[in-house]
Design a protein around this motif. Structure first.
Motif, short mmCIF file in Angstrom:
data_model
loop_
_atom_site.label_atom_id
_atom_site.label_comp_id
_atom_site.label_asym_id
_atom_site.label_seq_id
_atom_site.Cartn_x
_atom_site.Cartn_y
_atom_site.Cartn_z
N ARG A 89 0.85 -1.19 0.00
CA ARG A 89 0.00 0.00 0.00
C ARG A 89 0.88 1.25 0.00
NH1 ARG A 89 -4.14 2.32 4.08
NH2 ARG A 89 -5.71 3.20 2.71
N GLY A 90 0.68 2.09 -1.00
CA GLY A 90 1.51 3.27 -1.13
C GLY A 90 2.70 3.08 -2.05
N ARG A 137 -4.25 1.65 -9.59
CA ARG A 137 -3.16 0.91 -8.98
C ARG A 137 -2.20 0.36 -10.02
NH1 ARG A 137 -1.97 -0.96 -4.15
NH2 ARG A 137 -0.88 -2.94 -3.89
N ALA A 419 -1.19 -6.11 -1.87
CA ALA A 419 -1.14 -5.27 -0.67
C ALA A 419 -0.72 -6.01 0.59
CB ALA A 419 -2.51 -4.61 -0.45
N PHE A 617 0.47 9.75 -1.89
CA PHE A 617 -0.03 8.77 -0.93
C PHE A 617 1.11 7.91 -0.37
CE2 PHE A 617 -1.88 4.48 -0.05
CZ PHE A 617 -2.43 4.82 1.17
N VAL A 621 2.17 7.32 3.58
CA VAL A 621 2.40 6.03 4.22
C VAL A 621 3.75 6.02 4.92
CG1 VAL A 621 2.72 3.56 3.84
CG2 VAL A 621 0.88 4.78 2.64
N ASN A 630 -4.36 5.63 7.79
CA ASN A 630 -5.82 5.67 7.65
C ASN A 630 -6.45 6.64 8.63
OD1 ASN A 630 -5.75 3.88 5.57
ND2 ASN A 630 -6.76 2.19 6.65
N ASP A 654 -5.13 8.46 -6.33
CA ASP A 654 -4.64 7.51 -5.33
C ASP A 654 -5.03 7.95 -3.93
OD1 ASP A 654 -3.39 5.18 -4.65
OD2 ASP A 654 -1.35 5.98 -4.74
N GLN A 657 -8.85 7.33 -3.43
CA GLN A 657 -9.17 5.91 -3.23
C GLN A 657 -8.68 5.42 -1.86
OE1 GLN A 657 -7.41 4.11 -6.75
NE2 GLN A 657 -9.33 4.31 -7.90
N ALA A 658 -7.52 5.89 -1.44
CA ALA A 658 -7.01 5.49 -0.12
C ALA A 658 -7.90 6.04 0.99
CB ALA A 658 -5.58 5.99 0.05
N ARG A 659 -8.38 7.26 0.80
CA ARG A 659 -9.27 7.85 1.81
C ARG A 659 -10.56 7.05 1.93
NH1 ARG A 659 -13.42 11.64 1.93
NH2 ARG A 659 -13.50 12.92 3.83
N GLN A 661 -10.92 3.84 1.39
CA GLN A 661 -10.56 2.63 2.14
C GLN A 661 -10.48 2.92 3.64
OE1 GLN A 661 -6.95 1.01 0.51
NE2 GLN A 661 -7.78 0.87 -1.56
#
Length: 947
Positions: A89-90, A137, A419, A617, A621, A630, A654, A657-659, A661
């Protein structure tokens, strides 16, 4: 500056969804202008700028074509798969196929070019990129990488993957300008294989069964609903804006108004499909968002002649040797039969490897791979050496998928890029942070990325001469600091190891968790090689700084000053507001400075991101850690984009989408909580195409156009203002490119922050930033390059500092440095002599308002810490001065070109003396490395990114 006994002494003096309409807007054309006169002046100025010289690119293309032609006759002798990004991730999920003739990529996640640069992975021979699925991704790194490939002379790139993949270049055409490189889309059909002199690739289309079409697959995007009166016309205005933010020619407002969007025709369409079956496959692929798996078979390589055996059998030099080498048996003049197999090493039939992504278990079609199962019926050469899995963890752990994997047999390795991995891949960011951490552990905290293992060798450095109490004291200090930092790494969250699955894997499966630079050799030998994977050498990082003459004394002096200022205050120290710099470089990411991104943490519940370059992003991380990032993302209420150049917004998807999640982690049933996107309204064009053609993102943000904030005088909608927790947010037009903005945020009654974005000195920014607590201003170039800065519409260091003085800003932090200043910018001597308000931004630096007064005092130890870099900058400046003197004496000399030629060939964003321990199997490409290090001079002109 003195150089004594091999040590350097530097003496210095201190120094895209809903749009909120704020008010009624009246426009006379599809493009926002500052004013009629100022717009004409800006466009006229841009038209007069020097045109990029493409000769270097064309020369590189010709050389490349000649090399490729020679190699077509032979199969590759050296082939290996190398992980560039692990899929953590990242981190990007990128796999690099190296052969001694060509290079290939499988998937290209965001951040690919940065890791390729750091680890010297050769890209100049890249021809083909294989994408398994149309998700960010997998494709987030394509825009930036394409520009880099164009710049190193790659004439053509072929994309392989799901239908519509090439729409990415249509969507990004305003800020990814492809002039010298053609991007074509291969026809990925199961009935037609791809073949070149290196390998044959069979396409396997994977999609859900007709009766199991998933409702959670990417839906067809709706046209954004714009609430309120006249919102549809407003949306049409933004989405049909066809402004070319890089084209250097003048267009009148009427010409711009009458310009309609020109969409790039697709390479693969129904008209191009001949058979009915192919049409059905095409529709299935288009409607159900199929993924594409690749079964790759390397070309057969003939064995080599063993000359000793040829002599033994009596074969004399001549054509018979060639026949034997090509596999033919021959008869000698004496009638003796010589078999080819008797005088050659065995032929290599060509190993097989498979690359696939199964986003949902319903996509899995085992029968498509049956010819490669180890079922005692298929020939041994059909059994894959490696199967590469991009399959997400929840599918990878499914018993049905595990059973599928086991059918390949015990000899097949399974390389996992998803991931579940943790490796972020960069050593350089840690190296820089460990050194800066020496100055202040609060402003430069150690990164919470514990995915790179740290090596520790106790005791003094081998060969270190400890003569005298002072040197012993320095050595003790050095070891104490290094040991403390090493222990900090050990105690951090997470583990250095990677887990490719939850629970124990079946004994038959040979699972390999991908890490950056993990290599799987396919030819001449087949082997797993982890020797080049990055590791941290903390003691070496500390030593590099401590060995500079005068650094220890300067460090001690600064630390005493910090203690006096920070702990001598009677009032309580406030943690918020806080600023975290994630990216402080311009144009392209380097090893130590990523592209623009700054976090403004207003309080523990609210934060704002200012600009969002590629890899943002990943930086989050690294800074917050994989577990705590997160929590931060759930506090992210707004994202501000200053202008639409790629290095300021390509990382947005990115982060969105991470936010999502992060929010789903807390409550998947919670209603959508979109982030407020403060950006030029024209960004809706790019985001709407992505939402329609790739992945649903429109529900993740609410767009508040910067243009409307400007007209409303900073009046945020009440809901946005309450969510963000600030008093006022103002924007103004700045002079950089059309629709470029500056920003001023009144946090509360005490603190005000202004951010310039990219601009030349601008009076409008001074106006909205009056009496700021902190001005963050771009300072792309040093003062002696003011002419070049003006051409590129950027500021110099002194210009940025003067803007701070004009607006009466209490403190100014310089950022957005040309990558030629990878370590430290070169400041004017006058600034150094009288500096009480100016600081330098670094990636992963955090600063509270209470600590701002420490920044001006930091430059002295920084000069010593990066002494070698500072010396290099001074030598370049001296060479420029000599060239100017020659021009005065010989007016016929082309001074500007000479200076550009010199600087283009000599800008390096890293120490060239660092041989990079991760250089692997000759993957260094001098041609490309020079390009990558050339920084702003090459990339601003040839890559058409005006950062």
């Amino acid at each position: 500056m003195l150089v004594n006994s091999g040590k350097i002494r530097i003496t210095s003096k201190h120094m895209y969804g809903k749009i909120i309409i704020v008010n009624k807007v009246v426009r006379i054309s599809s493009v926002r202008y500052y004013s009629s006169d100022s717009s004409k002046k800006l466009l006229g100025f841009l038209a007069s700028m020097p045109k990029p010289n493409s000769g270097r690119i064309f020369d590189a293309q010709r050389q490349r074509q000649q090399i490729n032609k020679k190699a077509e006759k032979y199969g590759p002798s050296t082939v290996y798969l190398q992980v560039l990004g692990s899929g953590a991730r990242g981190a990007p999920n990128t796999l690099y196929l190296f052969t001694d003739q060509k290079r290939y990529l499988f998937n290209c996640g965001e951040g690919t070019q940065r890791l390729a640069h750091e680890h010297k992975v050769k890209l100049s021979k890249l021809d083909h990129i294989f994408i398994t699925n149309k998700t960010w991704r997998n494709i987030g790194g394509l825009p930036g990488l394409s520009l880099t490939l164009q710049d190193v002379g790659v004439p053509n790139i072929t994309l392989h993957g799901p239908d519509g993949l090439d729409e990415l270049y249509n969507a990004t055409k305003r800020f990814v300008i492809m002039k010298e490189m053609n991007v074509t889309m291969a026809k990925c059909s199961p009935s037609v294989d791809f073949e070149d002199n290196v390998m044959t690739v069979k396409y396997v289309l994977l999609g859900p069964e007709d009766k199991i079409l998933k409702t959670d697959s990417t839906p067809i995007a709706k046209k954004p609903k714009l609430g309120g009166e006249n919102h549809d016309s407003k949306f049409e205005e933004f989405i049909h804006d066809d402004t070319d933010y890089y084209k250097r020619e003048v267009k009148s407002p009427d010409e711009l108004k009458n310009t309609s969007p020109k969409l790039k025709p697709k390479n693969v369409g129904k008209d191009a499909l001949k058979s009915k079956n192919e049409k059905v496959l095409h529709e299935l692929q288009k409607q159900s968002h199929c993924t594409v798996a690749y079964i790759c078979t390397l070309k057969k390589r003939l064995g080599t002649l063993v000359l000793e055996k040829c002599v033994e059998f009596g074969v004399k030099p001549g054509p018979l040797l060639g026949q034997l080498k090509s596999g033919q048996d021959v008869v000698l003049p004496n009638g003796k039969l010589v078999r080819s197999k008797d005088v050659k090493t065995p032929d290599d039939p060509g190993p097989v490897f498979i690359v696939l992504e199964v986003p949902d278990i319903s996509y899995l079609k085992e029968s498509e791979f049956a010819a490669h199962y180890d079922d005692k019926m298929n020939p041994p050469e059909n059994i894959p050496t490696v199967v590469v899995h991009y399959t997400p963890p929840h599918v990878f752990n499914d018993p049905k998928y595990r059973a599928f994997m086991s059918q390949f047999g015990a000899t097949t390795r399974h390389l996992v890029l998803n991931a579940h991995n943790s490796c972020m891949g960069s050593e350089a960011v840690h190296r820089s942070q460990h050194r800066l951490h020496l100055l202040d552990e609060d402003m430069f905290p150690l990164l919470r990325d514990a995915s790179v293992p740290a090596l520790w060798a106790p005791g003094p450095r081998a060969g270190a001469a400890l003569d005298g109490a002072r040197l012993r004291g320095i050595e003790e200090l050095k070891n104490k600091i290094a040991e403390a930092q090493f222990q900090n790494i050990i105690n951090m969250e997470g583990s250095c190891g990677d887990a490719s699955a939850d629970g124990a894997a079946p004994a038959r499966l040979d699972l390999v968790a991908a890490r950056t630079l993990t290599a799987l050799h396919l030819r001449p030998k087949r082997a797993l090689d982890r020797s080049a994977e990055p590791k941290l050498h903390i003691q070496e990082y500390i030593q590099e700084a401590m060995d500079v003459d005068g650094f220890v004394e300067s460090l001690e002096k600064f630390r005493k000053l910090v203690e006096k200022i920070r702990y001598g205050k009677t009032q309580s120290q406030q943690e918020y507001p806080k600023v975290v710099f994630l990216g402080t470089g311009s144009c392209i990411p380097s090893k130590t400075r990523n592209t623009s991104a700054i976090v403004l943490q207003i309080d523990e519940r609210s934060a704002m991101l200012m600009d969002c370059g590629e890899g943002t992003f990943g930086q989050l991380v690294r800074f917050f850690g994989p577990k705590k990032v997160n929590a931060f993302l759930r506090t992210l209420k707004a994202i501000y984009i200053s202008h639409l150049h790629a290095d300021h917004h390509i990382g947005l998807i990115d982060v969105l989408q991470a936010r999502r999640q992060a929010l789903d982690e807390v409550d998947e049933e919670a209603p959508t909580t979109s982030v407020y996107l403060l950006a030029p309204g024209q960004i809706v064009s790019w985001l709407s195409i992505y939402d329609k053609e790739f992945e649903r993102i429109q529900d993740e943000f609410t767009l508040i156009p910067n243009q409307d904030l400007w007209e409303a005088g900073g009046a945020l909608p009440a809901a946005a203002r309450a969510a963000l927790g600030v008093r006022r947010v103002r924007t103004c037009h700045v002079a950089h490119c059309p629709n470029a903005f500056g920003l001023a945020v009144d946090v509360d009654e005490r603190y005000k922050l202004t951010y310039s974005g990219d601009t030349i000195p601008c009076a409008e920014l001074v106006s909205i930033g009056k009496n700021s607590t902190l001005l963050i201003h771009e300072a792309t170039m040093e003062d002696e390059l003011a002419g070049e800065a003006r051409i590129k519409m950027h500021s110099t260091t002194s210009q940025a500092i003067n803007i701070g003085k004009e607006m009466n800003a209490k403190y100014t932090i310089l950022t957005h440095f040309s990558q030629r200043y990878a370590r430290l910018p070169r400041l004017n001597a006058n600034i150094l002599n009288d500096n009480n308000t100016v600081g330098i931004a670094f990636d992963n630096m955090q600063i509270t308002m209470n600590d701002l007064e420490l920044l001006p005092h930091m430059y002295a130890p920084l000069q010593l810490m990066f002494a070698e870099h500072c010396v290099e900058l001074e030598l370049k400046a001296a060479n420029r001065a000599r060239l100017k003197d020659k021009q005065r004496l010989s007016p016929t000399l082309p001074m500007a070109n000479s200076i550009r030629s010199y600087s283009t060939n000599n800008h390096k964003d890293e120490e060239t003396t660092d041989n990079d321990k991760n250089e692997h199997n000759g993957t260094t490409d001098n041609n490309e490395s020079d390009h990558q290090r050339n920084g702003e001079n090459v990339t601003d002109n040839d890559r058409n990114i005006m950062s």
